[in-house]
Design a protein around this motif. Structure first.
Motif, PDB file in Angstrom:
ATOM      1  N   MET B   1       0.844  -1.200   0.000  1.00 54.54           N
ATOM      2  CA  MET B   1       0.000   0.000   0.000  1.00 54.54           C
ATOM      3  C   MET B   1       0.881   1.252   0.000  1.00 54.54           C
ATOM      4  SD  MET B   1      -3.435   0.588   2.073  1.00 54.54           S
ATOM      5  CE  MET B   1      -3.172   1.363   3.619  1.00 54.54           C
ATOM      6  N   LYS B   2       0.459   2.194  -0.782  1.00 55.14           N
ATOM      7  CA  LYS B   2       1.234   3.426  -0.854  1.00 55.14           C
ATOM      8  C   LYS B   2       1.103   4.204   0.453  1.00 55.14           C
ATOM      9  CE  LYS B   2       2.033   5.175  -5.432  1.00 55.14           C
ATOM     10  NZ  LYS B   2       1.729   6.259  -6.362  1.00 55.14           N
ATOM     11  N   ILE B   3       2.183   4.872   0.802  1.00 52.37           N
ATOM     12  CA  ILE B   3       2.141   5.672   2.031  1.00 52.37           C
ATOM     13  C   ILE B   3       1.150   6.808   1.873  1.00 52.37           C
ATOM     14  CG2 ILE B   3       3.516   7.248   3.426  1.00 52.37           C
ATOM     15  CD1 ILE B   3       5.846   5.357   3.050  1.00 52.37           C
ATOM     16  N   LYS B   4       1.063   7.313   0.650  1.00 45.43           N
ATOM     17  CA  LYS B   4       0.171   8.467   0.431  1.00 45.43           C
ATOM     18  C   LYS B   4      -1.284   8.099   0.719  1.00 45.43           C
ATOM     19  CE  LYS B   4      -0.480  12.435  -2.369  1.00 45.43           C
ATOM     20  NZ  LYS B   4       0.167  13.332  -3.308  1.00 45.43           N
ATOM     21  N   THR B   5      -1.665   6.860   0.374  1.00 50.76           N
ATOM     22  CA  THR B   5      -3.039   6.428   0.648  1.00 50.76           C
ATOM     23  C   THR B   5      -3.318   6.432   2.144  1.00 50.76           C
ATOM     24  OG1 THR B   5      -2.512   4.861  -1.091  1.00 50.76           O
ATOM     25  CG2 THR B   5      -4.713   4.749  -0.171  1.00 50.76           C
ATOM     26  N   MET B   6      -2.367   5.886   2.904  1.00 55.64           N
ATOM     27  CA  MET B   6      -2.543   5.859   4.358  1.00 55.64           C
ATOM     28  C   MET B   6      -2.599   7.269   4.913  1.00 55.64           C
ATOM     29  SD  MET B   6      -0.258   2.594   5.527  1.00 55.64           S
ATOM     30  CE  MET B   6       1.290   3.396   5.642  1.00 55.64           C
ATOM     31  N   SER B  86       2.159  16.511   8.375  1.00 54.38           N
ATOM     32  CA  SER B  86       1.815  15.889   7.093  1.00 54.38           C
ATOM     33  C   SER B  86       0.699  14.856   7.219  1.00 54.38           C
ATOM     34  CB  SER B  86       3.053  15.241   6.487  1.00 54.38           C
ATOM     35  OG  SER B  86       3.592  14.332   7.404  1.00 54.38           O
ATOM     36  N   TRP B  87       0.516  14.269   8.392  1.00 57.08           N
ATOM     37  CA  TRP B  87      -0.468  13.202   8.491  1.00 57.08           C
ATOM     38  C   TRP B  87      -1.798  13.672   9.065  1.00 57.08           C
ATOM     39  CZ3 TRP B  87       0.420   7.654   7.791  1.00 57.08           C
ATOM     40  CH2 TRP B  87       1.649   7.394   7.189  1.00 57.08           C
ATOM     41  N   PHE B  88      -1.801  14.755   9.815  1.00 52.52           N
ATOM     42  CA  PHE B  88      -3.037  15.135  10.502  1.00 52.52           C
ATOM     43  C   PHE B  88      -3.492  16.569  10.270  1.00 52.52           C
ATOM     44  CE2 PHE B  88      -0.963  11.830  13.101  1.00 52.52           C
ATOM     45  CZ  PHE B  88      -1.896  10.832  12.922  1.00 52.52           C
ATOM     46  N   CYS B 248       8.524  10.974  -0.936  1.00 48.91           N
ATOM     47  CA  CYS B 248       9.730  10.545  -1.641  1.00 48.91           C
ATOM     48  C   CYS B 248       9.774   9.023  -1.748  1.00 48.91           C
ATOM     49  CB  CYS B 248      10.961  11.076  -0.935  1.00 48.91           C
ATOM     50  SG  CYS B 248      10.923  10.864   0.840  1.00 48.91           S
ATOM     51  N   ILE B 249       9.272   8.325  -0.717  1.00 53.83           N
ATOM     52  CA  ILE B 249       9.282   6.864  -0.740  1.00 53.83           C
ATOM     53  C   ILE B 249       8.331   6.351  -1.820  1.00 53.83           C
ATOM     54  CG2 ILE B 249       8.853   4.802   0.650  1.00 53.83           C
ATOM     55  CD1 ILE B 249       9.551   6.499   3.094  1.00 53.83           C
ATOM     56  N   LYS B 262      13.535   4.528   2.702  1.00 57.73           N
ATOM     57  CA  LYS B 262      12.420   4.143   3.561  1.00 57.73           C
ATOM     58  C   LYS B 262      12.543   4.825   4.920  1.00 57.73           C
ATOM     59  CE  LYS B 262      14.406   0.079   5.713  1.00 57.73           C
ATOM     60  NZ  LYS B 262      14.146  -1.266   6.175  1.00 57.73           N
ATOM     61  N   PHE B 263      11.446   4.706   5.728  1.00 51.69           N
ATOM     62  CA  PHE B 263      11.490   5.236   7.092  1.00 51.69           C
ATOM     63  C   PHE B 263      12.330   4.316   7.947  1.00 51.69           C
ATOM     64  CE2 PHE B 263       7.179   7.175   6.190  1.00 51.69           C
ATOM     65  CZ  PHE B 263       7.670   8.456   6.138  1.00 51.69           C
ATOM     66  N   THR B 264      13.242   4.882   8.715  1.00 45.73           N
ATOM     67  CA  THR B 264      14.032   4.054   9.614  1.00 45.73           C
ATOM     68  C   THR B 264      14.086   4.676  10.998  1.00 45.73           C
ATOM     69  OG1 THR B 264      16.020   5.217   8.947  1.00 45.73           O
ATOM     70  CG2 THR B 264      15.577   3.115   7.858  1.00 45.73           C
ATOM     71  N   PHE B 265      14.275   3.830  11.999  1.00 46.71           N
ATOM     72  CA  PHE B 265      14.628   4.291  13.344  1.00 46.71           C
ATOM     73  C   PHE B 265      16.088   3.950  13.551  1.00 46.71           C
ATOM     74  CE2 PHE B 265      10.114   3.552  13.633  1.00 46.71           C
ATOM     75  CZ  PHE B 265       9.671   4.632  14.370  1.00 46.71           C
ATOM     76  N   LYS B 266      16.839   4.884  14.111  1.00 53.73           N
ATOM     77  CA  LYS B 266      18.245   4.555  14.316  1.00 53.73           C
ATOM     78  C   LYS B 266      18.481   4.012  15.712  1.00 53.73           C
ATOM     79  CE  LYS B 266      20.000   7.563  10.925  1.00 53.73           C
ATOM     80  NZ  LYS B 266      20.306   8.971  10.735  1.00 53.73           N
TER      81      LYS B 266
END
Lengths: 253, 266
Positions: B1-6, B86-88, B248-249, B262-266
């Motif tokens: 699923m695309k991130i944009k849809t979510m 960006s999400w809310f 961008c993803i 991709k999204f990462t946590f370091k």
């Protein structure tokens, strides 16, 4: 520095923050509000008090309230506060005191009766004079609708409404007052009430003398105030006694 | 699923919520109450950190409720980056719609080209604006930055519409800001929005961020072309500008074959 009218105005603007501290008759803050200038600092316009008000009494200020835009107001002549005390606990910043829970401790303003238009005062006047001007109707509305009947408003001589200092300023009497313009108005806390101003102010109104108080400062002002005396002014006791120089019946022989 | 849809789903749900919440409140269901300046979900308090900071700064008074309401937004910011924007944020959604409207109307592309100095220049503008705003706020002693906080205004206007059936002047402020989105690409979110700028100060380097996990990509630069805040997602994923929108993803063509960005946590 010589003082004149212009510097007076400038000083008035600069000595107090010109962006807050605006008051208007019958425009009240929600119950539990802290002092007006601190309220303006604390209120973040989140509208939660508006959300929880079940009567829709609290409104969001519009552009004609200047920088107060977005802050909550109760317009008492449209819809008063019914003291349900739901708003103080929801305020996130403490602009409304969250500990306030009893309605009798609310002090958002004080009602002042305009005796020139109040129907009961007019009625009483007619009764005394014995001449009818067409106002002869009795109205008990403010006493009846007051949530603290006979405490905040009581009827003097069973006819004249008088506001005591137990008045919470909820404004229900203003909303229900049948006369136009309203004969009873609520002065929000912090706004000066002329009827309750001190003797100096009353003397000014009474004699109509043009004071120089505005341009005097320090010792000069004190001197000016010391000149005031009440000699010759008739004291307004409740039952005025007329003193007679001589009485026919009691003349000493 | 695309991130944009979510992301769009989350945005639409938020937009619906700002109308549903006051509607519930009119029916005296106070489980969720408030606006995006400050909101209660059950007993959990959430507030716009800038709004609370302003009122602390202006009045010099701090209470436990203020501190408690800061915990969740700042924790979200630290661990997930500026996903609020960006999400809310409803304004971000409107800005995206204005952009697509512009594209449909057939206007020429008005997106500024990415250059290396762009992010630092933008940083200078937005932090200077926030700083000046805070100075003005301190002098006046009234939290005036709330008057230009778009998400708060939109949600409080939704409340006023649902409860009373009218809007107040604040809506005009948002409409004016939104109107200029037609001519300047995402200028409000990139340069001015005080809420977003204040939030981005709490960015933690080890929180969620966009990262290029493969060294050899096809260098098509489609991620740079799709970035709404004009940064280079391949190298500047930890930038204060990035709001983790994930465009961008979605845009990366290499991602179809092998995970590249991709999204990462370091």
């Amino acid at each position: 520095m010589p003082r004149n009218r212009f510097t007076e105005k400038l000083a008035k603007v600069l000595n107090s923050n010109p962006f807050k501290g605006f008051f208007k008759l019958n425009r009240l803050r929600p119950p539990g509000a802290v002092k007006e200038d601190i309220f303006m600092e604390l209120c973040i316009r989140c509208a939660r008090c508006i959300v929880v008000c079940p009567y829709g009494s609290i409104h969001r200020a519009d552009v004609y309230e200047k920088l107060q835009i977005g802050t909550p107001y109760i317009f008492a002549d449209k819809k008063a506060c019914y003291l349900c005390m739901k708003c103080p606990p929801v305020c996130p910043t403490g602009a409304l005191d969250p500990k306030l829970s009893s309605p009798e401790n609310v002090r958002i303003g004080i009602a002042v009766i305009n005796q020139e238009t109040c129907l009961n005062y007019l009625y009483y006047e007619e009764e005394i004079e014995g001449v009818s001007k067409g106002y002869a109707q009795l109205c008990n509305t403010c006493n009846n609708v007051c949530p603290f009947t006979d405490e905040a408003i009581y009827m003097e001589k069973h006819i004249l409404p008088v506001v005591t200092d137990k008045c919470t300023g909820c404004g229900i009497c203003v909303e229900k007052c049948p006369t136009t313009p309203k004969s009873i108005n609520v002065y929000p806390t912090g706004m000066g009430v002329k009827a309750q101003a001190g003797f100096y102010n009353r003397k000014q109104n009474f004699t109509g003398e043009n004071t120089t108080e505005g341009t005097l400062h320090g010792d000069e002002l004190i001197k000016q105030k010391q000149k005031i005396n009440s000699y010759g002014a008739k004291p307004d006791f409740e039952y005025n006694l007329e003193t007679y120089e001589s009485r026919d019946e009691w003349q000493e022989q | 699923m695309k991130i944009k849809t979510m992301r769009r789903t989350a945005q639409i749900l938020t937009l619906a919520a700002i109308f549903i919440i006051p509607f519930m409140n009119v029916w005296e269901l106070y489980f969720v109450k408030g606006t995006f300046y400050s909101m209660d979900i059950g007993n959990v308090a959430i507030a716009d950190p800038l709004a609370v900071f302003q009122s602390m700064f202006a009045s010099g008074k701090i209470n436990a409720y203020m501190i408690a309401s800061l915990i969740i937004p700042i924790a979200l910011m630290i661990f997930f980056g500026r996903i609020w924007c960006s999400w809310f944020c409803p304004y971000y959604l409107f800005a995206e719609w204005v952009e697509s409207l512009r594209r449909k109307l057939g206007f020429r592309d008005f997106r500024p080209e990415y250059t290396k100095t762009m992010p630092s220049r933008a940083s200078r503008v937005r932090f200077l604006f926030l700083f000046l705003g805070l100075i003005v706020m301190g002098v006046i002693g009234v939290p005036v930055l709330n008057l230009i906080s778009a998400p708060g205004i939109i949600s409080s206007q939704a409340l006023v519409v649902v409860k009373f059936g009218y809007v107040t002047f604040e809506l005009a402020i948002v409409l004016v800001i939104l109107f200029f989105e037609l001519f300047y690409f995402r200028y409000w979110c990139r340069f001015f929005c005080p809420t977003g700028t204040f939030l981005s100060m709490f960015r933690w380097k080890r929180g969620m961020a966009v990262q290029k996990v493969r060294n050899d990509c096809s260098k098509c630069h489609s991620c740079i072309k799709s970035c709404p805040v004009i940064i280079n997602p391949m190298t500047e994923g930890e930038s204060l500008h990035c709001n983790n929108c994930g465009d961008c993803i979605d845009a990366c063509q290499d991602n179809l074959n092998k995970q590249t960005i991709k999204f990462t946590f370091k």
